[in-house]
Design a protein around this motif. Structure first.
Motif, PDB file in Angstrom:
ATOM      1  N   HIS A  57      52.179  25.573   9.524  1.00 33.17           N
ATOM      2  CA  HIS A  57      51.411  26.180   8.436  1.00 33.17           C
ATOM      3  C   HIS A  57      50.070  25.465   8.317  1.00 33.17           C
ATOM      4  N   LEU A 118      59.790  29.215   3.378  1.00 33.34           N
ATOM      5  CA  LEU A 118      60.474  28.136   2.656  1.00 33.34           C
ATOM      6  C   LEU A 118      61.437  27.386   3.571  1.00 33.34           C
ATOM      7  N   LEU A 121      59.533  25.075   5.875  1.00 38.64           N
ATOM      8  CA  LEU A 121      59.039  23.904   5.142  1.00 38.64           C
ATOM      9  C   LEU A 121      60.172  22.928   4.849  1.00 38.64           C
ATOM     10  N   MET A 146      55.735  23.395  -6.481  1.00 35.45           N
ATOM     11  CA  MET A 146      55.983  24.368  -5.423  1.00 35.45           C
ATOM     12  C   MET A 146      54.963  25.501  -5.409  1.00 35.45           C
ATOM     13  N   ILE A 149      52.431  26.117  -2.537  1.00 38.78           N
ATOM     14  CA  ILE A 149      52.725  26.887  -1.326  1.00 38.78           C
ATOM     15  C   ILE A 149      51.839  28.124  -1.239  1.00 38.78           C
ATOM     16  N   GLY A 154      51.936  30.318   6.512  1.00 37.10           N
ATOM     17  CA  GLY A 154      52.976  29.887   7.437  1.00 37.10           C
ATOM     18  C   GLY A 154      53.048  30.802   8.640  1.00 37.10           C
TER      19      GLY A 154
END
Length: 204
Positions: A57, A118, A121, A146, A149, A154
């Motif tokens: 990402h 997610l 990550l 969070m 993000i 990504g």
């Protein structure tokens, strides 16, 4: 990349282990008519179809992220131990050179979002937090944290070609090969010592 035959590394297991250990790479593509490179962690894993891919990402503010939709072909470069090799370490006259390990991966990038992002990550954090005394888990972070993000893009890179090079003085005779290992260790430099250790494990 150009790789003389004697330095080609086609061992898939060895390359996979190398990528797991040296996952901080350089992502290169064409962005706004220019070659663009970003230094990032690219993790080797299998996708839902069981195919080996690279996950990564970058920031949405990075211009490279805007080019992914129109130019998904990428090159990822990973470097391992490397060191200068002095001609004074041979028992005959020769030229200076450099020993090194590297892997180039060519592929096609696909943007991932939602649960897929997610999960990538989480795997990244879990891998590197395993070395921490007090590991942090992604699922334990607050909603406020969070939300960051939202600022990243990504992606998954389908691997189309892997080129590995391991130039470790394979063409030298046994005596000079051992001399190089000894001299590399004597430098006390971490990179040189890592090359010496790689040479000890190298099959010539």
């Amino acid at each position: 990349m150009y790789i003389p035959e004697q330095y080609k590394n086609n061992d898939k297991d060895e390359i996979s282990a190398f990528l797991q250990k040296n996952s901080f790479g350089i992502l290169i593509n064409q962005t706004n008519g220019l070659l663009w490179a970003t230094h990032i962690t690219l993790e080797l894993d299998n996708n839902e179809a069981g195919k080996p891919v690279l996950y990564g990402h970058i920031s949405k503010e990075n211009p490279q992220s805007e080019s992914f939709a129109s130019n998904a072909k990428i090159l990822a470069i990973f470097s391992g131990p490397h060191s200068y090799i002095s001609p004074s370490w041979y028992d005959h006259e020769n030229v200076p050179t450099w020993n090194y390990v590297a892997v180039h991966i060519y592929g096609t990038l696909k943007i991932i979002e939602g649960e897929a992002l997610l999960l990538s990550l989480k795997k990244l954090v879990d891998k590197h937090e395993a070395l921490s005394e007090n590991p942090v888990r992604l699922e334990d972070l607050s909603k406020k944290t969070m939300r960051q993000i939202r600022g990243i893009v990504g992606f998954e890179i389908e691997i189309e070609d892997i080129q590995g090079v391991k130039k470790m003085s394979q063409t030298r005779d046994d005596q000079n090969y051992q001399n190089i290992i000894t001299e590399l260790r004597n430098t006390k430099h971490p990179n040189a010592i890592a090359v010496a250790e790689t040479m000890l494990k190298c099959t010539r």
